[in-house]
Design a protein around this motif. Structure first.
Motif, PDB file in Angstrom:
ATOM      1  N   ALA A  19      46.653  43.952  38.718  1.00 44.51           N
ATOM      2  CA  ALA A  19      48.015  44.062  39.344  1.00 44.51           C
ATOM      3  C   ALA A  19      47.898  44.895  40.411  1.00 44.51           C
ATOM      4  CB  ALA A  19      49.129  44.898  38.314  1.00 44.51           C
ATOM      5  N   SER A  20      46.723  45.770  41.157  1.00 47.66           N
ATOM      6  CA  SER A  20      46.231  46.582  41.933  1.00 47.66           C
ATOM      7  C   SER A  20      45.882  45.668  43.517  1.00 47.66           C
ATOM      8  CB  SER A  20      45.209  47.146  41.663  1.00 47.66           C
ATOM      9  OG  SER A  20      45.083  47.527  43.046  1.00 47.66           O
ATOM     10  N   THR A  21      47.429  45.486  44.468  1.00 47.25           N
ATOM     11  CA  THR A  21      47.174  44.936  45.651  1.00 47.25           C
ATOM     12  C   THR A  21      46.207  45.392  46.149  1.00 47.25           C
ATOM     13  OG1 THR A  21      49.572  44.226  45.398  1.00 47.25           O
ATOM     14  CG2 THR A  21      48.385  43.917  47.589  1.00 47.25           C
ATOM     15  N   GLN A  26      41.362  44.229  48.601  1.00 45.07           N
ATOM     16  CA  GLN A  26      39.795  44.702  49.459  1.00 45.07           C
ATOM     17  C   GLN A  26      38.405  43.145  48.613  1.00 45.07           C
ATOM     18  OE1 GLN A  26      38.365  47.726  46.547  1.00 45.07           O
ATOM     19  NE2 GLN A  26      36.773  47.865  47.723  1.00 45.07           N
ATOM     20  N   ILE A  27      38.941  42.282  47.736  1.00 45.56           N
ATOM     21  CA  ILE A  27      37.592  41.657  47.060  1.00 45.56           C
ATOM     22  C   ILE A  27      38.017  39.973  47.979  1.00 45.56           C
ATOM     23  CG2 ILE A  27      37.551  39.865  45.112  1.00 45.56           C
ATOM     24  CD1 ILE A  27      37.129  42.866  45.305  1.00 45.56           C
ATOM     25  N   VAL A  28      39.256  39.682  48.290  1.00 41.71           N
ATOM     26  CA  VAL A  28      39.346  39.276  49.267  1.00 41.71           C
ATOM     27  C   VAL A  28      38.165  38.624  50.057  1.00 41.71           C
ATOM     28  CG1 VAL A  28      41.101  37.828  50.818  1.00 41.71           C
ATOM     29  CG2 VAL A  28      41.818  38.034  48.553  1.00 41.71           C
ATOM     30  N   PRO A  34      30.894  35.222  52.332  1.00 44.27           N
ATOM     31  CA  PRO A  34      30.944  33.656  51.713  1.00 44.27           C
ATOM     32  C   PRO A  34      31.457  32.305  52.243  1.00 44.27           C
ATOM     33  CG  PRO A  34      30.614  35.484  50.162  1.00 44.27           C
ATOM     34  CD  PRO A  34      31.552  35.839  51.784  1.00 44.27           C
ATOM     35  N   ALA A  35      32.937  33.036  51.898  1.00 43.81           N
ATOM     36  CA  ALA A  35      33.432  31.791  52.529  1.00 43.81           C
ATOM     37  C   ALA A  35      33.978  30.920  53.851  1.00 43.81           C
ATOM     38  CB  ALA A  35      35.004  32.104  52.420  1.00 43.81           C
ATOM     39  N   LEU A 108      31.764  34.840  41.513  1.00 41.37           N
ATOM     40  CA  LEU A 108      31.076  36.601  40.742  1.00 41.37           C
ATOM     41  C   LEU A 108      31.679  37.323  41.719  1.00 41.37           C
ATOM     42  CD1 LEU A 108      28.113  35.401  40.155  1.00 41.37           C
ATOM     43  CD2 LEU A 108      29.586  35.762  38.676  1.00 41.37           C
ATOM     44  N   LEU A 109      31.466  37.027  42.549  1.00 40.85           N
ATOM     45  CA  LEU A 109      32.202  38.624  43.797  1.00 40.85           C
ATOM     46  C   LEU A 109      34.049  38.429  43.088  1.00 40.85           C
ATOM     47  CD1 LEU A 109      31.481  37.700  46.831  1.00 40.85           C
ATOM     48  CD2 LEU A 109      31.408  40.452  45.641  1.00 40.85           C
ATOM     49  N   PHE A 110      35.466  37.969  42.337  1.00 40.37           N
ATOM     50  CA  PHE A 110      36.271  38.643  41.657  1.00 40.37           C
ATOM     51  C   PHE A 110      35.893  38.955  41.077  1.00 40.37           C
ATOM     52  CE2 PHE A 110      37.666  36.135  45.562  1.00 40.37           C
ATOM     53  CZ  PHE A 110      39.061  36.543  45.586  1.00 40.37           C
ATOM     54  N   LEU A 111      35.738  38.216  40.050  1.00 38.99           N
ATOM     55  CA  LEU A 111      34.555  39.046  38.560  1.00 38.99           C
ATOM     56  C   LEU A 111      34.349  40.493  38.517  1.00 38.99           C
ATOM     57  CD1 LEU A 111      33.976  35.429  36.672  1.00 38.99           C
ATOM     58  CD2 LEU A 111      35.909  37.077  36.791  1.00 38.99           C
ATOM     59  N   SER A 112      33.543  40.818  39.063  1.00 39.29           N
ATOM     60  CA  SER A 112      33.073  41.688  39.131  1.00 39.29           C
ATOM     61  C   SER A 112      33.825  43.143  39.901  1.00 39.29           C
ATOM     62  CB  SER A 112      32.143  41.623  40.341  1.00 39.29           C
ATOM     63  OG  SER A 112      33.094  41.837  41.235  1.00 39.29           O
TER      64      SER A 112
END
Length: 153
Positions: A19-21, A26-28, A34-35, A108-112
């Motif tokens: 829920a935290s935008t 930060q993850i994006v 890497p993107a 994995l970055l998003f999952l972490s």
């Protein structure tokens, strides 16, 4: 629908964590490098595929001429093109592995950010694997360009 999903404890915990935008932002931001690497790998693979398509087309033309008796089967151009095609096939396959590996890094970055398990070591391993596969793929591409520069012998 969201209320139904939120009523289960696992779904409720997931929604609380995501829920935290600012955390998502930060993850994006972390996944941008890497993107960009993924888009760079795609651009390199586009060049590789263009070369491989040209090589395959040239081999087909020579095969047609050999079948019609208009080309000498002992001509060294066909084996030279086959060696180039083999190097390009290896380059594309390994580079595809590199693209898949960097996609795993992004996932994995998003999952972490949203799971309790520490995934840092796994992310590092996937990143290093990406770099190794990219280096090997570029090595095969370099080999093909060297074969192209030498010409048929």
């Amino acid at each position: 629908m969201i209320d139904l999903l939120a009523s289960t404890s696992i779904a409720a915990e997931f929604f609380d964590r995501t829920a935290s935008t600012p955390k998502v932002q930060q993850i994006v931001a972390l996944s941008l490098a890497p993107a960009f690497l993924l888009s760079g790998i795609g651009a390199i693979m586009n060049v590789m595929m263009a070369r491989m398509i040209w090589i395959a087309g040239r081999i087909d033309k020579i095969d047609d001429r050999i079948a019609d008796g208009r080309h000498d089967p002992a001509d060294p151009e066909r084996p030279w093109l086959l060696a180039r095609r083999k190097a390009m096939q290896h380059a594309v396959m390994v580079s595809t592995g590199s693209a898949a590996s960097i996609s795993v890094v992004i996932t994995l970055l998003f999952l972490s950010a949203y799971v309790e398990t520490r995934l840092g070591t796994l992310i590092v391993v996937a990143w290093v694997l990406t770099m190794l596969l990219l280096i090997v793929g570029l090595g095969f591409f370099f080999r093909e360009t060297r074969l192209a520069a030498r010409g048929p012998r």
